[in-house]
Design an enzyme around this catalytic site. Structure first.
Site, PDB file in Angstrom:
ATOM      1  N   PHE A   1       0.818  -1.216   0.000  1.00 19.39           N
ATOM      2  CA  PHE A   1       0.000   0.000   0.000  1.00 19.39           C
ATOM      3  C   PHE A   1       0.849   1.262   0.000  1.00 19.39           C
ATOM      4  CE2 PHE A   1       0.986  -0.066   4.471  1.00 19.39           C
ATOM      5  CZ  PHE A   1       0.821   1.237   4.921  1.00 19.39           C
ATOM      6  N   LYS A   2       2.104   1.130   0.427  1.00 16.49           N
ATOM      7  CA  LYS A   2       2.980   2.296   0.475  1.00 16.49           C
ATOM      8  C   LYS A   2       3.212   2.898  -0.913  1.00 16.49           C
ATOM      9  CE  LYS A   2       3.666   1.634   4.920  1.00 16.49           C
ATOM     10  NZ  LYS A   2       4.943   1.356   5.556  1.00 16.49           N
ATOM     11  N   ASP A   3       2.916   2.143  -1.976  1.00 16.52           N
ATOM     12  CA  ASP A   3       3.092   2.674  -3.324  1.00 16.52           C
ATOM     13  C   ASP A   3       2.243   3.925  -3.546  1.00 16.52           C
ATOM     14  OD1 ASP A   3       4.989   0.944  -4.500  1.00 16.52           O
ATOM     15  OD2 ASP A   3       3.463  -0.601  -4.742  1.00 16.52           O
TER      16      ASP A   3
END
Length: 440
Positions: free
Chosen positions: A106-108
């Site tokens: 999700f850090k993308d």
């Protein structure tokens, strides 16, 4: 858009200043001066909007005219060029898969948005910008991927030795070019402490242009609020009429704070669930009113192994009102639950056996928290944020399930690439000497 420090609301800065600086001089965290609800028309049109259209509308509403519409549209189109599917696994349980970006986490969302935003703000600067980031797992890979070969920007990633999964480590130690990895002989909290000290060191900041890519940077937080709107939209399209609750696997609490930000902008979220492993500082606070940071405990859900979550300062800020107890107000919107590794492993196995769905350990903690919440509130539509592809924790997941799980090609190809990392102690002076003398 103007922002203030959580430690001094009178000292306002622009979005560019907040993004490029990362942290205020007083060691607080930047917060938007105003968080206004979105207009009713936005929610009426939401079911017909693409994710990038939603993103542009929400970001524009929040930041105003700090970025011209054409530039913002290009930024959003480039940052969010992958799907955000919502998968239903039973009648009132849904999984929002946030791992379809380049680094499978999700850090993308935050890293790619921030890289392009910083690139936009930095394009007229002559001096090189150095991004410092501490990671407990997924942040490092996402930041490395997001900033890779960005002109005028160097990235230094600090990660705890032996406390990230092997493939996570490969994602942040194999790119080279403008990406440098420091393997710290300590915990994530030690890495984070070094980064914070660096920003408060006046001599170092006079010598180098420094900024942050952790969720302490507001440019990471804003885009993480966007997929809450996407989950709501997909539930609307599916005909959902139940109140919506989000179960958020939580470590540094940027993701959950972003959900509260979405709620403050008018998204009808019934409740947020703070799902943690044994590092239960926030769930304990919600129960007792006492915030007691401690040394992080190592677990199989390593990205949540945080003993002093930075974004708690933002959460408190969002709920601080005169003559009101902050914990009581926060507890009206957030429930907290914590689970140990044994329960997490059993949940991974149960989800696979029952639904034929492979969930990583962090998502499994989210599942456990949602199910505990729904025992008291069964008539709710639950959304679990599945924050990383299970193959990023392949050793643990395959041991639990006793079966092979597929590894996406973009991750599998890293297995045989040699890592390149600089070993370092937790002593800040060692770090300061290295970065002061390193040739970027």
């Amino acid at each position: 858009m103007q922002l203030y420090s959580t430690k001094n609301k009178k000292n306002l800065v622009t979005l560019k200043e907040a993004v490029m600086k990362g942290l205020p001089d007083d060691n607080g965290l930047f917060m938007p001066e105003k968080i206004r609800p979105l207009p009713d028309r936005f929610f009426e049109e939401l079911p017909t909007m693409s994710f990038t259209e939603t993103a542009q509308a929400v970001v524009t509403h929040l930041i105003g005219d700090d970025i011209p519409p054409a530039a913002l549209n290009q930024l959003v189109e480039e940052a969010f060029n992958f799907p955000v599917p919502l998968v239903q696994i039973d009648d009132n349980t849904n999984v929002l898969e946030l791992f379809h970006g380049p680094s499978l986490a999700f850090k993308d969302f935050g890293a790619r948005f921030m890289a392009r935003l910083m690139g936009y703000f930095n394009k007229l600067e002559k001096e090189r910008l150095i991004i410092l980031v501490a990671t407990s797992g997924d942040t490092g890979g996402a930041v490395a991927s997001g900033f890779y070969k960005t002109p005028g920007i160097e990235v230094v990633i600090l990660y705890p030795s032996g406390k990230v999964s092997p493939l996570q480590e490969k994602q942040l130690t194999t790119l080279g070019h403008n990406i440098t990895a420091l393997e710290i002989d300590g915990t994530f909290d030690d890495c984070q402490a070094i980064v914070k000290k660096a920003f408060l060191d006046k001599a170092l900041n006079q010598q180098l242009r420094l900024s942050s890519a952790n969720s302490i940077n507001i440019a990471r937080l804003i885009p993480q609020s966007l997929y809450y709107f996407e989950a709501f939209k997909q539930l609307q399209i599916a005909g959902n009429t139940l109140p919506i609750v989000f179960s958020v696997p939580s470590g540094n609490f940027g993701n959950l704070t972003a959900g509260i930000l979405a709620k403050k902008m008018g998204l009808p979220i019934q409740h947020m669930i703070a799902a943690t492993n044994l590092n239960d500082i926030v769930p304990n606070y919600l129960k007792t009113g006492q915030y007691e940071p401690k040394t992080s405990v190592r677990t199989i859900s390593n990205a949540m192994d945080v003993g002093n979550p930075s974004n708690f300062a933002r959460l408190k800020d969002l709920y601080q009102k005169e003559q009101c107890h902050t914990c009581d107000m926060m507890s009206q919107d957030i429930k907290g639950y914590a689970f140990d590794d044994d329960k997490t492993k059993k949940a991974v196995k149960y989800i696979y056996d029952e639904f034929k769905y492979i969930m990583d350990p962090h998502g499994a903690v989210g599942y456990l928290a949602l199910k505990e919440y729904q025992q008291a509130y069964p008539d709710t539509a639950g959304v679990i944020l599945e924050t990383a592809h299970p193959s990023k924790f392949i050793e643990e997941v395959e041991n639990i399930l006793d079966t092979k799980i597929p590894i996406p090609e973009r991750l599998a190809k890293l297995a045989d690439v040699p890592k390149s990392a600089i070993s370092m102690r937790t002593n800040f002076n060692d770090f300061k000497e290295w970065i002061s003398n390193h040739e970027f």
